[in-house]
Design an enzyme around this catalytic site. Structure first.
Site, mmCIF file in Angstrom:
data_model
loop_
_atom_site.group_PDB
_atom_site.id
_atom_site.type_symbol
_atom_site.label_atom_id
_atom_site.label_comp_id
_atom_site.label_asym_id
_atom_site.label_seq_id
_atom_site.Cartn_x
_atom_site.Cartn_y
_atom_site.Cartn_z
ATOM 1 N N ASP A 1 -1.469 -4.181 10.579
ATOM 2 C CA ASP A 1 -2.839 -4.400 10.116
ATOM 3 C C ASP A 1 -3.715 -3.418 10.871
ATOM 4 O O ASP A 1 -3.513 -3.180 12.074
ATOM 5 C CB ASP A 1 -3.297 -5.835 10.347
ATOM 6 C CG ASP A 1 -4.497 -6.185 9.456
ATOM 7 O OD1 ASP A 1 -4.668 -5.513 8.415
ATOM 8 O OD2 ASP A 1 -5.249 -7.112 9.786
ATOM 9 N N ASN B 1 0.852 -1.192 0.000
ATOM 10 C CA ASN B 1 0.000 0.000 0.000
ATOM 11 C C ASN B 1 0.893 1.250 0.000
ATOM 12 O O ASN B 1 1.552 1.561 0.993
ATOM 13 C CB ASN B 1 -0.904 -0.019 1.235
ATOM 14 C CG ASN B 1 -1.957 1.066 1.207
ATOM 15 O OD1 ASN B 1 -1.662 2.212 0.873
ATOM 16 N ND2 ASN B 1 -3.181 0.711 1.562
ATOM 17 N N PHE C 1 -7.087 8.090 2.754
ATOM 18 C CA PHE C 1 -7.496 6.904 2.019
ATOM 19 C C PHE C 1 -8.333 6.025 2.932
ATOM 20 O O PHE C 1 -8.501 6.310 4.126
ATOM 21 C CB PHE C 1 -6.267 6.138 1.507
ATOM 22 C CG PHE C 1 -5.324 5.691 2.596
ATOM 23 C CD1 PHE C 1 -5.400 4.410 3.118
ATOM 24 C CD2 PHE C 1 -4.365 6.561 3.104
ATOM 25 C CE1 PHE C 1 -4.529 3.995 4.124
ATOM 26 C CE2 PHE C 1 -3.491 6.151 4.106
ATOM 27 C CZ PHE C 1 -3.578 4.869 4.627
#
Length: 504
Positions: free
Chosen positions: A380, A321, A461
């Site tokens: 995460d 990412n 985002f």
């Protein structure tokens, strides 16, 4: 096409273009230079001088001298360069031999004069242009014709000296050696041959440098577009280019906007414009040539600097990412050298099959550490909504289903499930798993807030446009990256990670 297949195909293309360059060189040398006994530089030129003077076949002299120089190539330029050099040397040897056998001969045994009698100068011009293009083709595909090319490539590897400049110095000595061969006639006739050779040298190396520099030309793009986030993502992922986002302010409109700055190779311009037009046909684009671009993906800065100890710790962030990577780099600043998965050659999609955020972070970090044996960390992140029992949680990226990370679909589903629900409390949670020399440590970061009624803001985002952190009346997407990077869940976890690393 897999990465391995691409590497094999690139190697095959290199060999094909090297062979093409050698074919052009053979044609130019045997058809335009040899018939008029025009001397040239390089080992081929030296071999020709010996052939003109003694009759000893030039391809034999060429292979003998290059056999000696190959030892130098092995030590300085490496095994990979040597393999292509051996291929080029033997290919050129057989091409020169075959060409001399099939081309019609003059009475003196030299190839016939294609340009006719008295056309020495014109034949030299044509021959030099072709040999210059041929040498550039070989060099641009990581090859060498051997001989003085090995010397030139060796010098160019360690010093900021153009290939043409090194070849000129070597060729000057080779061509000048004609003065020592009485077979070429009087001193005046020898001087005439030497001067002709210098013309060959200058013309050939000018063409070589011109073609080489033309391939290295770079351009700079400034892109003004309202779809800057989508544009930046596309350029970064599809064209694998770095993108710098600048803050702009319109004088006439008085509005704030983002400006994308990209450096690229000139031959990538068409693909860049095609991508821009597909995303935003109304984008305003400025393209300009730059004198030189140095750094990763472009030319190397070949200057001598004093060696200093690199105190930055190198560590891999196990993510694909680009937004996450950029965010973490900004938070850590210059304290650490954070490398992406792409920088270590990892393009795999690491599975995330854990039942918790901590499980997924550990799975990704352990996967990278086991395969690449590098210090690394993985994270995460999940959005936990009270009214939904902590969902979407570990499934935040895939909340709306499907294989991709569709942020729009995820937000749409979440807002629909909270419709008419007064309890909109939520929190972002990030868990980071760090592995240093096999030792595993985890860190977490939490930021409390609430889910808005609809999307607000154009930055950030994921769920940023609908998450409003506690103590603020704006969403993450409205606050901007600078503020977000100071208060976000990821910022808190990364700060714990940095504090831990600095104490090591």
């Amino acid at each position: 096409m897999t990465i391995d297949h691409k590497m094999i195909w690139n190697e095959v293309k290199d060999y094909m273009f090297i062979a093409l360059g050698l074919l052009l060189y053979t044609i130019a040398f045997t058809v335009f230079l040899m018939p008029y006994q025009i001397v040239a530089g390089g080992v081929t030129g030296l071999s020709a001088i010996i052939y003109y003077a003694t009759g000893f076949h030039l391809e034999n002299t060429y292979i003998i001298i290059n056999g000696i120089l190959l030892v130098v190539a092995l030590k300085i330029l490496g095994y990979k360069f040597l393999m292509k050099t051996i291929f080029a040397i033997f290919t050129l040897y057989f091409m020169l031999r075959f060409a001399q056998e099939i081309i019609p001969k003059q009475d003196n045994g030299l190839p016939f004069k294609l340009m006719g009698e008295g056309q020495d100068f014109m034949s030299m011009i044509i021959g030099c242009v072709i040999t210059g293009i041929a040498l550039a083709t070989v060099f641009l595909h990581n090859g060498s014709t051997g001989g003085t090319d090995i010397i030139a490539a060796s010098v160019n590897k360690y010093h900021n000296v153009s290939l043409g400049s090194v070849l000129i110095a070597a060729d000057f000595c080779i061509i000048g050696s004609c003065m020592f061969f009485p077979q070429f006639g009087t001193y005046l006739e020898r001087a005439h041959k030497v001067m002709f050779g210098f013309c060959v040298m200058a013309m050939e190396n000018y063409v070589l440098d011109y073609v080489m520099n033309a391939r290295r030309q770079s351009v700079q793009f400034f892109i003004f577009t309202r779809k800057w986030q989508e544009m930046a993502n596309a350029i970064g992922t599809q064209m694998e280019h770095g993108v710098t986002i600048l803050d702009g302010h319109g004088w006439y409109t008085g509005k704030e906007m983002k400006v994308l700055c990209i450096l690229a190779k000139k031959n990538e311009s068409v693909n860049m414009f095609r991508l821009i037009k597909m995303i935003d046909p109304n984008a305003f684009v400025s393209q300009s040539s730059v004198i030189g671009v140095y750094g990763e993906g472009f030319d190397e800065m070949k200057v001598k600097v004093k060696k200093v100890e690199d105190k930055k710790m190198k560590i891999v962030f196990a993510t694909n990412n680009l937004n996450k990577l950029s965010e973490v780099k900004k938070i850590l600043g210059n304290k650490f050298q954070v490398m992406s998965l792409a920088e270590i050659g990892c393009h795999d999609d690491i599975p995330e099959k854990g039942q918790t955020l901590k499980d997924n972070a550990l799975i990704k970090a352990q996967w990278v550490y086991d395969k690449y044996h590098v210090n690394c960390f993985a994270d995460d992140t999940g959005l936990e909504v009270d009214a939904l029992g902590g969902a979407p949680g570990v499934y935040s990226a895939r909340y709306a289903g499907g294989e991709g990370h569709d942020s729009e679909a995820n937000m749409k589903k979440l807002l629909a499930e909270l419709e008419n629900n007064d309890n909109r409390k939520a929190r972002f949670r990030t868990v980071i798993a760090l592995i240093i020399d096999g030792k595993v440590t985890t860190f977490d970061g939490i930021v409390n807030g609430s889910i808005t009624e609809g999307k607000r803001g154009g930055e950030g985002f994921g769920y940023d446009p609908i998450f409003m952190p506690e103590g603020f009346n704006k969403t993450f997407a409205e606050l901007g990256l600078n503020i977000k990077n100071n208060i976000s869940h990821r910022a808190k976890a990364v700060q714990k990670l940095a504090d831990y690393l600095l104490k090591m």
